[in-house]
Design a protein around this motif. Structure first.
Motif, short mmCIF file in Angstrom:
data_model
loop_
_atom_site.label_atom_id
_atom_site.label_comp_id
_atom_site.label_asym_id
_atom_site.label_seq_id
_atom_site.Cartn_x
_atom_site.Cartn_y
_atom_site.Cartn_z
N GLN A 178 -7.61 8.08 -7.69
CA GLN A 178 -6.84 8.66 -6.59
C GLN A 178 -6.32 7.56 -5.68
O GLN A 178 -7.01 6.62 -5.36
CB GLN A 178 -7.74 9.59 -5.78
CG GLN A 178 -7.29 11.01 -5.84
CD GLN A 178 -8.19 11.92 -5.04
OE1 GLN A 178 -8.59 11.58 -3.93
NE2 GLN A 178 -8.51 13.05 -5.61
N ASN A 179 -5.05 7.74 -5.27
CA ASN A 179 -4.44 6.76 -4.39
C ASN A 179 -5.07 6.87 -3.00
O ASN A 179 -4.97 7.89 -2.33
CB ASN A 179 -2.95 7.05 -4.32
CG ASN A 179 -2.21 6.01 -3.51
OD1 ASN A 179 -2.83 5.11 -2.92
ND2 ASN A 179 -0.91 6.11 -3.48
N ILE A 180 -5.70 5.79 -2.57
CA ILE A 180 -6.43 5.85 -1.30
C ILE A 180 -5.48 6.04 -0.13
O ILE A 180 -5.85 6.54 0.92
CB ILE A 180 -7.28 4.57 -1.12
CG1 ILE A 180 -8.29 4.77 0.00
CG2 ILE A 180 -6.42 3.37 -0.86
CD1 ILE A 180 -9.31 3.67 0.06
N ARG A 181 -4.20 5.68 -0.32
CA ARG A 181 -3.24 5.83 0.77
C ARG A 181 -3.00 7.29 1.10
O ARG A 181 -2.57 7.62 2.20
CB ARG A 181 -1.92 5.16 0.40
CG ARG A 181 -2.08 3.67 0.21
CD ARG A 181 -0.94 2.89 0.83
NE ARG A 181 -1.17 1.47 0.64
CZ ARG A 181 -0.68 0.80 -0.38
NH1 ARG A 181 0.09 1.40 -1.26
NH2 ARG A 181 -0.94 -0.49 -0.51
N LEU A 182 -3.25 8.17 0.13
CA LEU A 182 -3.07 9.59 0.42
C LEU A 182 -4.06 10.04 1.49
O LEU A 182 -3.69 10.78 2.41
CB LEU A 182 -3.23 10.43 -0.85
CG LEU A 182 -2.17 10.23 -1.92
CD1 LEU A 182 -2.50 11.03 -3.16
CD2 LEU A 182 -0.80 10.63 -1.39
N THR A 183 -5.29 9.59 1.37
CA THR A 183 -6.27 9.97 2.39
C THR A 183 -5.94 9.25 3.70
O THR A 183 -6.11 9.82 4.78
CB THR A 183 -7.70 9.64 1.95
OG1 THR A 183 -7.76 8.28 1.58
CG2 THR A 183 -8.12 10.49 0.79
#
Lengths: 573, 352
Positions: A178-183
């Motif tokens: 999962q792309n951490i930038r989404l969180t």
């Protein structure tokens, strides 16, 4: 004449003809040994020869096992998720001492035969296991205080042991990608940590959680060895009921009805699983930054991580360790042995494997079972590798017939080994097979179970070889066979080894079909373990554990090699 | 008003940001310019509250934000890869921040419609973000960041993933939107043209410190040192030794050059680096003391002018000038620089 040669050459260039040529032998094999027995099960219900009629069918004999199967599978799956999801969280986010070891351990249950796991729990919690004997010694009890064998709890425990690692691997793989930038984006937009989890992390994780859940449910649904060996006769799942009806009560029509029911259920679950695992969210950006692992920081984080690590380690290690240790220790009297006995370290259980004592259930010493098992495994390897390579090359041709034939090849995954074994004794209990002394049907059944795994290992490896490499070899003057030997073979070598290990371990551990097909003079290891472990006497028990330990060591060695060799980024699924 | 005070951060044991301080005023767009790996994005994440600094403070209107988690800072951040939520459509992405503030449904609806209007994407509300082109994603990301009306907007290489023509078009649009919303903004980029186009004020980040700050034209015309001149590709840099301080004369491989200096000039005998801007070269300045002769080795037509590469001598094989007239390759060429057009710069090592 030359025009005929031209014609042949043209055919050889057409992908569909090439695919047909590669498919020919595997299709005949599958048709004869898988689809024929499968159809025979249906035929059994229609053909008047068996005198079966639906109206006489006792519906309760179908409903009861089905209801119990669904119930135990659901409950097992739920418990597995309760432990597996925090485990996935642990693996995705944290680094901790022993992580590599734990990760390797999580691959073990995949390949450990059900009899070994059952024997492991028996050695830990059974009436002759460590805990019960320890408590008896400690408090001077006459009978084992913990009743674990033949309980519903035993089935659940073994299923949790088996499947927790599936949840951990599937979910943590998806989580880590999962792309951490989404969180980060959610946080900056004002979402609290809980909202971020609920609104972003969880929805993105959902397909993988569903996929893992269905896979676990499928495995629990079709579980046979664990239920038979730990649950005892009162807990009959569909699989166990088929086995009892077919082999003990000789009611083949009822067994067929149950088999067909089982097949339909597993097919539905398998299709649902395929749909879900194909539907993973596409990464929106190629530069996605993945979650980095870190050390646990805050106090409650530390406590949680420690608890999880300890729980996972004990869940995964304790049955296996008890099994191995118990096979070297004498703790109770042999059959007929009286008075004080000598407790302590012993190699007797292993030494006795080579001796055929009177009173032994077989006409052959137990070590013969090991020899048989390895012999069957060898034949399985040859068969699966031969057909597996042909299918892998067939799948490489871009032809529409692959879209039809590939799912047909994978169907044996959905059909249970019990169904296969039942079909085999219905169809092949006649010449020529009944005339041959050697049980060739056993390795053939093992091959059908192993073939989908072998193809799923070889095919991606073959497809990952860039076509330009073969062109380069051709331009440099290599004739077609040399191209195969110099390019394909060396590049596929690691995957071929992985395929061999899959075939080996699947064949060694196969229990369901083997219970139908093995003959008394040709027992396999799992069948022998099953027989020995329920016999009275320390010697029988010890020998069963010794054989289980041997099987465990071989399989554990295999999985370690696979872990080393698997293609980067590809998991076993 | 945002005040960043002595921010320190290290990466894998090496200092990445060394006591960075600056201020962003209301209505101001500042631009953090630096090469990749200079810590620009890290600085943004620290301001946003996604990472913690090892030292220093982030202050908003006099209030230290150290104890305020990211989701309570009400800052907007537009990510380099946009970080659009793939499981939500365009409208849901834009509405996300408003929903987190528990705004009423009608208001969210209205804001989303307005936002789509602003970015010229009416009719895209129900589209999947995975189906959008790069430029469309970029605009949705901007709308999502702006919709909750942040007190400060941060943009991390917002045009970095797009191709050149799209970048120019969107940069204009971005400027309009930033002007209209009047939100203070920090814009991070490694592209100087982008920075010149967007910024009211530039902060040049290099080696963990802010090397120079000021309006784009100020920095362009008055580079503080050799590194800045190199970073912007301002022109030919020639080293020499000072032989006279007033007027400044430097002995270089080009000959004795008269130059000007904005700071205190170096001492006699010290090293000096001179900047010759290609566009300042002229052909007929008989009274000009700085005369440079060489052979034309390459000529490129650039529309408005001809870019010529000259070979001066052994030690200066390549010297770039820009002239309005073509000169055939192989011809001898003499050009002139006024003393005021040759800038003596500080060495890059002097700063840190």
């Amino acid at each position: 004449m030359s025009s005929f040669a031209d014609q042949l050459r043209n055919w050889a260039k057409n992908p569909t003809w090439r695919a047909v040529a590669f498919w020919l032998l595997p299709a005949i094999f599958l048709g004869y040994f898988f689809y024929q027995p499968l159809l025979a099960l249906f035929n059994l219900l229609i053909s008047p020869r068996w005198g079966f009629s639906f109206s006489e069918l006792n519906l309760n004999k179908i409903w009861a096992p089905l209801r119990f199967t669904v119930f135990q599978a659901s409950l097992s799956t739920l418990l597995t998720l309760v432990i597996g999801l925090p485990g996935a969280w642990l693996f995705t986010h944290f680094s901790f001492p022993g992580k590599r070891a734990l990760r390797t351990l999580t691959t073990l249950p995949f390949i450990l035969p059900t009899v070994v796991v059952a024997a492991g729990f028996n050695a830990l919690l059974g009436p002759r296991g460590w805990i019960n004997l320890g408590l008896m010694l400690l408090f001077n009890l006459d009978s084992p205080p913990i009743q674990f064998l033949n309980t519903f709890g035993a089935i659940l425990t073994a299923h949790v042991f088996y499947n927790t690692t599936i949840v951990i691997r599937v979910v943590s793989n998806a989580w880590a990608k999962q792309n951490i930038r989404l969180t980060h984006a959610a946080k900056v937009l004002g979402a609290s940590p809980w909202q971020t989890f609920k609104e972003v992390t969880l929805p993105l994780l959902r397909p993988s959680i569903y996929a893992a859940t269905l896979l676990v449910f499928l495995f629990n649904f079709t579980s046979f060895g664990v239920v038979l060996m730990l649950g005892g006769p009162q807990y009959a799942t569909l699989e166990v009921e088929i086995y009892i009806q077919a082999l003990h009560l000789l009611n083949l029509p009822l067994a067929s009805v149950l088999s067909i029911l089982q097949l339909v259920c597993t097919l539905i679950i398998t299709i649902a699983h395929r749909r879900l695992s194909g539907q993973q969210a596409l990464p929106i950006s190629p530069r996605a930054q993945e979650i980095g692992v870190r050390k646990p920081r805050k106090g409650f984080e530390k406590i949680l991580v420690i608890l999880l690590v300890v729980a996972l380690f004990s869940l995964l290690i304790s049955p296996m360790a008890s099994l191995a240790l118990r096979s070297f220790v004498k703790l109770e009297p042999n059959r007929g042995e009286r008075g004080e006995i000598e407790r302590g370290f012993t190699l007797n259980y292993y030494k006795e494997l080579g001796i055929n004592r009177r009173g032994s259930l077989f006409y052959v010493p137990p070590i013969a079972a090991a020899r048989n098992s390895f012999m069957f495994a060898l034949i399985t390897i040859v068969i699966t590798l031969f057909f597996g390579l042909l299918v892998a090359y067939a799948l490489q041709q871009s032809s529409p017939i692959n879209n039809i034939l590939d799912p047909l090849l994978m169907l044996p995954l959905g059909a249970s080994a019990i169904t296969l074994g039942l079909g085999f004794i219905i169809v092949f209990n006649r010449p020529p097979f009944s005339n041959i002394n050697f049980p060739i049907l056993l390795p053939i059944a093992h091959s059908l179970v192993a073939l989908p795994f072998v193809v799923r290992t070889l095919s991606p490896a073959l497809q990952s070889i860039p076509y330009s490499l073969r062109s380069a070899a051709k331009v440099l003057g290599a004739p077609p066979f040399r191209v195969w030997r110099e390019v394909d073979l060396p590049l596929m070598a690691p995957s071929i080894l992985v395929a061999i290990i899959f075939a080996l371990t699947i064949s060694l551990g196969e229990f369901g079909a083997s219970t139908f097909l093995s003959r008394p003079e040709y027992p396999t290891l799992p069948v022998a373990i099953f027989r020995y472990i329920s016999q009275p006497g320390a010697m029988n028990y010890g020998q069963a554990l010794a054989m289980s330990t041997i099987l465990m060591v071989v399989c554990a060695g295999g999985i370690l090699v696979i872990e080393r060799l698997r293609l980067p980024g590809k998991d076993i699924f | 008003m945002l005040t960043v005070e002595n921010i320190e951060k290290s990466y894998e044991g090496k200092p990445l940001l060394k006591k960075i301080s600056f201020v962003v005023e209301q209505d101001e767009t500042i631009c953090l310019l630096g090469s990749s790996g200079s810590g620009k994005s890290t600085l943004l994440r620290i301001i946003a509250g996604l990472e913690e600094p090892e030292g220093g403070r982030v202050i908003w209107n006099g209030q230290d934000l150290a104890g305020t988690p990211a989701h309570q800072r009400r800052f907007g951040l537009m990510f380099q890869d946009y970080a659009l939520f793939p499981h939500r459509n365009v409208a849901e992405n834009i509405a996300f921040g408003l929903r987190m503030q528990n705004r009423p449904q009608e208001e969210i609806q209205k804001s989303v419609t307005n936002a789509l209007e602003t970015i010229n994407m009416r009719g895209f509300a129900d589209r999947k973000v995975t189906e959008l082109s790069g430029g469309e994603q970029q605009r949705v990301a901007l709308a999502r960041a702006l919709a909750p009306q942040p007190r400060l907007l941060m943009l991390d290489e917002p045009l970095g993933a797009l191709d050149r023509s799209l970048r120019e078009q969107l940069s204009t649009e971005l400027r309009r939107i930033l002007r209209d919303t009047k939100v203070p903004a920090i814009y991070v980029t490694h592209d100087q043209e982008e920075a010149f186009a967007i910024a009211d004020r530039l902060l040049l980040l290099h080696d963990g410190v802010i090397l120079q700050s000021g309006a784009p034209h100020e920095i362009y015309h008055h580079p503080k040192n050799v590194w800045v001149a190199k970073f912007f590709g301002l022109g030919n840099l020639i080293e020499g030794r000072v032989i006279e301080r007033s007027p400044l004369k430097v002995d270089t491989p080009l000959g004795i050059i008269q130059a000007s200096c904005e700071q205190d000039p170096p001492q006699i005998g010290e090293k000096a680096t001179l900047l010759f801007r290609p566009t300042r070269a002229c052909r007929n300045e008989a009274h000009c003391p700085n005369q440079i002769a060489g052979e034309v080795v390459d000529q490129v037509f650039q529309g408005e002018a001809y870019h010529l590469t000259m070979r001066i001598n052994e030690s200066i094989p390549l010297f770039n000038v820009s002239l309005s007239e073509p000169v055939p390759v192989g011809d001898k060429l003499t050009i002139y620089f006024k003393p005021g057009d040759v800038l003596c710069l500080e060495d890059e090592g002097d700063q840190s």
